[in-house]
Design a protein around this motif. Sequence first.
Motif, short mmCIF file in Angstrom:
data_model
loop_
_atom_site.label_atom_id
_atom_site.label_comp_id
_atom_site.label_asym_id
_atom_site.label_seq_id
_atom_site.Cartn_x
_atom_site.Cartn_y
_atom_site.Cartn_z
N PRO A 76 -4.79 9.83 60.12
CA PRO A 76 -4.85 10.83 61.19
C PRO A 76 -5.35 12.15 60.65
O PRO A 76 -5.41 12.38 59.45
CB PRO A 76 -3.39 10.92 61.66
N SER A 77 -5.70 13.05 61.55
CA SER A 77 -6.33 14.31 61.15
C SER A 77 -5.41 15.15 60.28
O SER A 77 -5.88 15.93 59.46
CB SER A 77 -6.74 15.10 62.38
N GLY A 78 -4.11 15.02 60.46
CA GLY A 78 -3.18 15.77 59.63
C GLY A 78 -2.67 14.92 58.49
O GLY A 78 -1.48 14.76 58.32
N ALA A 79 -3.57 14.35 57.72
CA ALA A 79 -3.19 13.39 56.69
C ALA A 79 -2.35 14.03 55.60
O ALA A 79 -2.60 15.16 55.21
CB ALA A 79 -4.44 12.77 56.06
N PRO A 80 -1.35 13.35 55.07
CA PRO A 80 -0.52 13.91 54.01
C PRO A 80 -1.22 13.79 52.66
O PRO A 80 -2.05 12.90 52.47
CB PRO A 80 0.73 13.02 54.03
N PRO A 81 -0.90 14.68 51.74
CA PRO A 81 -1.53 14.61 50.41
C PRO A 81 -0.82 13.62 49.50
O PRO A 81 -0.56 13.89 48.35
CB PRO A 81 -1.39 16.04 49.90
N THR A 82 -0.45 12.45 50.01
CA THR A 82 0.24 11.44 49.21
C THR A 82 -0.34 10.08 49.53
O THR A 82 -0.37 9.67 50.69
CB THR A 82 1.75 11.42 49.51
N VAL A 83 -0.83 9.38 48.51
CA VAL A 83 -1.37 8.04 48.69
C VAL A 83 -0.78 7.12 47.64
O VAL A 83 -0.33 7.56 46.57
CB VAL A 83 -2.91 8.01 48.59
N VAL A 84 -0.76 5.84 47.95
CA VAL A 84 -0.28 4.81 47.03
C VAL A 84 -1.42 3.86 46.73
O VAL A 84 -2.06 3.34 47.64
CB VAL A 84 0.91 4.04 47.63
N MET A 85 -1.69 3.65 45.46
CA MET A 85 -2.70 2.69 45.02
C MET A 85 -1.97 1.47 44.44
O MET A 85 -1.14 1.63 43.53
CB MET A 85 -3.61 3.31 43.97
N ARG A 86 -2.26 0.30 44.98
CA ARG A 86 -1.61 -0.93 44.53
C ARG A 86 -2.67 -1.95 44.12
O ARG A 86 -3.72 -2.06 44.74
CB ARG A 86 -0.74 -1.52 45.64
N ARG A 87 -2.33 -2.70 43.09
CA ARG A 87 -3.23 -3.75 42.62
C ARG A 87 -2.85 -5.08 43.24
O ARG A 87 -1.68 -5.47 43.26
CB ARG A 87 -3.16 -3.86 41.10
N THR A 88 -3.85 -5.79 43.75
CA THR A 88 -3.66 -7.13 44.28
C THR A 88 -4.45 -8.11 43.41
O THR A 88 -5.10 -7.71 42.45
CB THR A 88 -4.13 -7.23 45.74
N SER A 89 -4.45 -9.36 43.79
CA SER A 89 -5.17 -10.37 43.00
C SER A 89 -6.68 -10.22 43.12
O SER A 89 -7.42 -10.76 42.30
CB SER A 89 -4.76 -11.77 43.45
N LEU A 97 0.93 7.28 52.37
CA LEU A 97 2.38 7.17 52.41
C LEU A 97 2.88 8.21 53.41
O LEU A 97 2.80 9.41 53.15
CB LEU A 97 2.99 7.41 51.02
N MET A 98 3.36 7.74 54.57
CA MET A 98 3.75 8.66 55.63
C MET A 98 4.69 7.96 56.59
O MET A 98 4.84 6.74 56.56
CB MET A 98 2.51 9.18 56.36
N PRO A 99 5.35 8.72 57.48
CA PRO A 99 6.24 8.07 58.45
C PRO A 99 5.45 7.19 59.41
O PRO A 99 4.23 7.32 59.55
CB PRO A 99 6.88 9.26 59.19
N SER A 100 6.18 6.31 60.10
CA SER A 100 5.51 5.48 61.10
C SER A 100 5.16 6.33 62.32
O SER A 100 5.82 7.34 62.61
CB SER A 100 6.43 4.32 61.51
N ASN A 101 4.10 5.93 63.01
CA ASN A 101 3.63 6.63 64.21
C ASN A 101 3.46 8.13 63.97
O ASN A 101 4.06 8.96 64.67
CB ASN A 101 4.59 6.40 65.38
N PRO A 102 2.66 8.53 63.00
CA PRO A 102 2.51 9.96 62.70
C PRO A 102 1.78 10.71 63.80
O PRO A 102 0.93 10.15 64.51
CB PRO A 102 1.70 9.96 61.40
N ASP A 103 2.10 11.98 63.94
CA ASP A 103 1.42 12.87 64.88
C ASP A 103 0.10 13.32 64.26
O ASP A 103 0.09 13.90 63.17
CB ASP A 103 2.32 14.08 65.17
N PRO A 104 -1.03 13.08 64.92
CA PRO A 104 -2.33 13.44 64.32
C PRO A 104 -2.57 14.93 64.19
O PRO A 104 -3.54 15.34 63.55
CB PRO A 104 -3.35 12.79 65.27
N THR A 105 -1.71 15.77 64.78
CA THR A 105 -1.88 17.22 64.65
C THR A 105 -0.92 17.81 63.62
O THR A 105 -0.79 19.03 63.54
CB THR A 105 -1.66 17.91 66.00
N SER A 106 -0.27 16.96 62.84
CA SER A 106 0.72 17.44 61.87
C SER A 106 0.34 17.03 60.46
O SER A 106 -0.43 16.09 60.24
CB SER A 106 2.11 16.89 62.19
N VAL A 107 0.89 17.74 59.50
CA VAL A 107 0.78 17.41 58.08
C VAL A 107 2.15 16.95 57.60
O VAL A 107 3.17 17.55 57.94
CB VAL A 107 0.31 18.63 57.27
N TYR A 108 2.18 15.89 56.81
CA TYR A 108 3.43 15.32 56.31
C TYR A 108 3.42 15.41 54.78
O TYR A 108 2.54 14.85 54.13
CB TYR A 108 3.59 13.87 56.75
#
Length: 702
Positions: A76-89, A97-108
């Motif tokens: 969303p437009s108010g994306a939080p400055p936190t991401v998770v990188m995971r390795r798969t096969s 990494l953010m709450p469910s159903n985030p508000d696109p006008t907010s920063v988390y």
Amino acid sequence: MPSRSSIVAIGAAATVLAAVGPSAAAASLPDGRVVERASQTGGNGTPLIQTGSSLRVLDDDTVVATNGVSPLSDAPSGAPPTVVMRRTSTGWTTHQLMPSNPDPTSVYVLQDATPDLRAGLFFQTPSEIFSTPAERAAPGRFLMRTADGGSALVFEGAVDVASDLFPGGLSADGSTAYVAASSDPVSKEALRRTVFSWTSAAGTRPVAREAGDPLATCSTEVQGGFYAGATGLTTNAVSADGRSTFVQAFRTGDDTGAACPSTQQTFLVRDGRTVTRISAPTDPAVPASTGESTFVAATPDAGTAYFRTGAKMSTADGDTTSDVYRWRAAEGATPAELTCVSCGAAAAVTRVVAGPQGDVLYLLAGSQLLAVRDGATTTLDSGVSSVGGVSRNGAHVVYAKGATLWTSGAGGDAPTCVSCRADGTAATGQVQTAVLNKVGPTSDGTVGASSIAGDLLGAISDDGTTVAFVSDENITGDASDGPHHAFRWKRGQGVALIADDATNFGTTVSPSGNTVFFAAYGPVAAGDDDRSQALYAARVGGGFAVAVPPAPCSGEGCRPGGGSGPVAPQAPGSTAPAGVGNATPTPADDRLPAPAVAVLSLSSSQRAAAARTGTLRLRVTVAGGGTVKARATARIGRRTRTVATTSRRTSTRRATVTLSLRLSSSARSTLRRTGRLRVRIVVSLPKARTRTTTVTLTRKRG
């Protein structure tokens, strides 16, 4: 319609697998490591990982990035400055990494998270860019992302209360959160700063506000938080079960009453009611002290805690310099115990680093490195200038002695040089770990760590045998002439090169030591066509299986059943080239690398030399060959003018070259007259993305 022979070829291609491995820039990695690209590009085309991003390596397969991180394309437009990188096969994935159903006008903004990242405490605030004026007037809120994927409101602030909300902490299972606020959650009336607890069953309620409690009349704040843990400021301020938390309480300008301490003190709150001041003498022979204290660490059960103070709280404390005390809770008939663990040191304690379990501490007292374990204090080394990372079991520590990195530990490790050359002599360049920034000679001629930041646990493996760091010196003798190189040190084997042309941040090691993460401008791994800065993983036995088209057939080989048949799959970790998440086939040996250019940052000493001589020496990494050009502009008077140009022909392979930009006489005159010149440099290479960098030169006027 395709011919029968082409159908056979397509079918064969689907069954041929190959491991994708490192590019020529990192061709001979130690320990059988293979380079993988761990991060992607942000949704706006900027690098996801940028200089200044904070990284926390949870294990070989999981990295959390905060601060200066670009939003993803599906955020969303108010994306939080936190991401998770995971390795798969099949490759590395990235998600917000953010709450469910985030508000696109907010920063988390993530405040704290459980070890498995399933639950997290977030601060929500209106975005300055994507919200309306009315939305920006809304108060901030603390939200919980619960382990089942839902969301819960922890606290909503008041619009007209200044500095209303303050960071909090989270229990290890995510069942309990603590925050601080200056308003009542229901009436929104102003309060002294108060600590509140939240549980899914009881909701939000104030902590210890009954009459007679010292916290009832004091401004308070909780000592937990994700960022505090990342930088090593506090450890286990919230107990694992969430029933206890350590808080700081202090008097403000309008506080009255003897119950409120005149200086900052440390308290333990159990079950939201029982309040114990741990920063108080337990020996009747020691008079009550009012000296300020600061919480340092605790064990997960809150039974043992450490704090730092300049007050004399023990008969063993002979001065008023900063010392560290251990507090142990009363147990049965045994009263609470307070012990000074640093009073034998000859100097004040200036830095404390705690292991994740809060049972091992490393103290820097003057130039002495002390280890505290089970209440016993030992001296590990002397001549120490700064203390860096600690292993997750607390048994090992990384620290600086002048311009070199060393390791030792409470587990009995003898002091060992990490960044020394093979002949044992000390390297003289700047080195940097996940925690220690720029250890070594600086522009003002001093030697030491300029700052402490990053992942406290990312500098050394759990067993203490592996350390990752960056250096601007070619310590091993097999690096290129680039400005920064990523190295791994391994006990018994010494230093080995991981990557040329690494950037000077983000070099961390996983708990097992099997994966070294480093940042660099791509492409570093084969199949990586992104030339922006990215996070890479040099992993023991790494690489991903990908489809590889077979060689073109001819003659009898084009008939069904002809030729030598499908090629046997190569196992990941083989000597085949290394790759990235959604990898592509390895280029043939005679195929030129994709044109790319990357501008390497100038150090403060290089900028000073440019200001003094009038010549900018810009280091540029070029892939694909061709003529690389640079054009520098600056504001001279009221106009922006070209102040320097240069070009240089490069080889068809990857190379790092120096471009000399001699500033024009008008630019040099402006710099001498004003003492400052901001220069914008555009670097171009045919068929490659243009790069731009800005350099500010300063010098004495005249």
